[in-house]
Motif scaffolding. Structure first.
Motif, PDB file in Angstrom:
ATOM      1  N   UNK A  21       0.842  -1.190   0.000  1.00 62.91           N
ATOM      2  CA  UNK A  21       0.000   0.000   0.000  1.00 62.91           C
ATOM      3  C   UNK A  21       0.879   1.242   0.000  1.00 62.91           C
ATOM      4  N   UNK A  22       0.557   2.217  -0.864  1.00 63.85           N
ATOM      5  CA  UNK A  22       1.364   3.425  -0.963  1.00 63.85           C
ATOM      6  C   UNK A  22       0.571   4.703  -0.679  1.00 63.85           C
ATOM      7  N   UNK A  23      -0.738   4.599  -0.480  1.00 64.25           N
ATOM      8  CA  UNK A  23      -1.562   5.807  -0.368  1.00 64.25           C
ATOM      9  C   UNK A  23      -2.077   6.037   1.053  1.00 64.25           C
ATOM     10  N   UNK A  24      -1.485   5.393   2.052  1.00 65.09           N
ATOM     11  CA  UNK A  24      -1.945   5.542   3.437  1.00 65.09           C
ATOM     12  C   UNK A  24      -1.715   6.967   3.932  1.00 65.09           C
TER      13      UNK A  24
ATOM     14  N   UNK B  91       3.640   7.496  -3.435  1.00 63.70           N
ATOM     15  CA  UNK B  91       3.383   7.547  -2.006  1.00 63.70           C
ATOM     16  C   UNK B  91       2.960   8.921  -1.549  1.00 63.70           C
ATOM     17  N   UNK B  92       2.876   9.050  -0.223  1.00 62.03           N
ATOM     18  CA  UNK B  92       2.445  10.280   0.431  1.00 62.03           C
ATOM     19  C   UNK B  92       3.599  10.826   1.260  1.00 62.03           C
ATOM     20  N   UNK B  93       3.847  12.123   1.158  1.00 60.09           N
ATOM     21  CA  UNK B  93       4.909  12.749   1.939  1.00 60.09           C
ATOM     22  C   UNK B  93       4.312  13.811   2.855  1.00 60.09           C
ATOM     23  N   UNK B  94       4.415  13.579   4.158  1.00 59.89           N
ATOM     24  CA  UNK B  94       3.889  14.505   5.149  1.00 59.89           C
ATOM     25  C   UNK B  94       4.863  15.665   5.322  1.00 59.89           C
TER      26      UNK B  94
END
Length: 456
Positions: free
Chosen positions: A268-271, A372-375
């Motif tokens: 999973x890459x979109x969490x 992905x997601x970067x915070x």
């Protein structure tokens, strides 16, 4: 010994296609609701401080209020009546749902009775999971997430100082061994029964980053459907904050996810590492739009309208999947990396200064692939800017996006625009669908033909 089921039925595939956490395509259209009815926890993690909660934080374990099962029933009914794309109702805390089994299963039973068309989802640390398998089956809970950060007690000792079970507090190696054995047993039991299990792991540099490939291999052997590796978020006042530990860099997380994917596990890459009271699409947190006091006691839920609306969403997802398959990205084709500021809904709809995360994609000019997601820490923070260091915040954002060539957002100030340009990141103001905006921007950007695409 009975082997975990590796086959996914057509019914299960349909459920996955509507679960925004299990399906990358579904997260663009379908919403989830987390019900905060489980305050107690039976383990301690070194990255967690459950005494610290802030309504402005977005991380697991944070809630605005804890609900009773009766209150949860009322809120779920009210949200379902208003949010047509709601497809999943889950319990993920703020403690551990199975450390609060009465509240958890009472709530699930109420949801099943009054909102039968949503999928039920449970997230747990797994310590007591094996005791509740029958209840999970009886209630029709089809999705269970287990957080497994280590399968080696030596590694786990650095993550969990203690666990508490049946009146006994276990510490050190005994705690680590007990937790691991229970987690793997619970996973195996559920997988054999056809329950769809997602394993969450937190990447902790210097602790388990080298060990997570072994975790992924083992949980795949036991029947896990999906592995979700997320970056460490350190709660204020936690042991890891006192130790000075740092979160992994985006490239480190990406490299690990790539490695796990090559070993055959679905990654999973979109969490979004959601709050335990999150409502809405992934990337949105609309809990405050649905206050409990504003919920009707017995709202009208139009099941026919919900089915029709969700059928239209299913059709959109099928179209996207078919289109994606027909133009699959070529492995050796030159690629451009693009960061997108979004509030959700699969649209470029967030101002750079208000973004707290970026979705990052690779594109070859024909296909678009989510990495992905970067915070990040938001660049504009209202009054906090007077005391904070906006320059330092901007430099940190630029560092996080340093491997990207294009940044898409709904607006950006002259200062950040100039700084990003100087470092080779081209900010473009766009609106509308993410995929369309990425392909249009790459097509018309001189970067696509003239820059060194291989940077990063």
């Amino acid at each position: 010994m009975m082997q975990p089921s590796s086959c996914i039925s057509s019914t299960a595939e349909e459920e996955l296609s509507r679960h925004p956490c299990y399906s990358e395509e579904a997260h663009r259209y379908y919403a989830r609701m987390h019900i905060p009815v489980a305050p107690a926890c039976n383990i301690q993690c070194n990255y967690c401080n459950r005494k610290f909660d802030c309504v402005n934080e977005s991380r697991p374990g944070v809630v605005s209020e804890v609900l009773t099962p009766e209150q949860a029933e009322r809120k779920v009914k009210g949200v379902t009546a208003q949010l047509m794309q709601l497809s999943v109702v889950g319990i993920a805390g703020p403690g551990d749902p199975l450390a609060n089994p009465e509240q958890t299963f009472d709530t699930f039973a109420r949801v099943k009775e009054y909102v039968p068309d949503v999928s039920l989802c449970l997230s747990t640390n797994g310590l007591t999971l094996y005791r509740h398998v029958d209840e999970i089956m009886e209630l029709g809970i089809r999705h269970v997430t287990i957080t497994i950060n280590a399968i080696d007690p030596e590694v786990a000792e650095e993550i969990y100082p203690w666990v508490f079970d049946e009146g006994v507090r276990y510490e050190g190696r005994a705690a680590a061994e007990l937790l691991i054995s229970r987690q793997l047993l619970g996973l195996e039991l559920l997988a054999k029964l056809g329950i769809l299990v997602k394993v969450n792991s937190i990447m902790i540099p210097g602790v388990n980053d080298h060990h997570l490939p072994a975790v992924s291999k083992r949980v795949k052997e036991l029947g896990a459907t999906l592995h979700n590796v997320t970056p460490l978020i350190i709660a204020p006042g936690s042991q890891y904050e006192l130790d000075g530990r740092k979160a992994p860099r985006p490239k480190e997380l990406h490299n690990l996810q790539e490695l796990l994917g090559r070993d055959g596990m679905k990654v999973m890459r979109h969490c979004r590492q959601c709050r335990a009271d999150a409502i809405g699409l992934l990337g949105q947190d609309r809990n405050q739009d649905f206050p409990l006091e504003g919920m009707e006691a017995d709202p009208v839920i139009n099941q026919e309208a919900r089915a029709l609306f969700q059928g239209e969403l299913d059709a959109k997802i099928r179209e996207r999947v078919q289109a994606k398959q027909s133009r699959r990205m070529q492995e050796n084709a030159p690629k451009v990396r693009v960061a997108v500021a979004t509030r959700g809904g699969d649209k470029v709809n967030q101002h750079f200064g208000h973004a707290t995360e970026f979705l990052v994609y690779d594109t070859d000019g024909a296909d678009v692939q989510l990495l992905g997601v970067r915070k990040i820490q938001a660049y504009c923070q209202g009054k906090a800017d007077c005391n904070g260091d906006k320059a330092a915040t901007l430099q940190e954002i630029i560092s996080i996006l340093s491997d990207c060539r294009i940044l898409l957002c709904s607006g950006i100030g002259d200062g950040p625009r100039a700084s990003l340009n100087k470092t080779g990141v081209l900010p473009l103001v766009r609106k509308g669908g993410i995929q369309e905006a990425i392909l249009e921007s790459v097509k018309y950007s001189s970067y696509f033909e003239n820059i060194n695409i291989s940077k990063g």
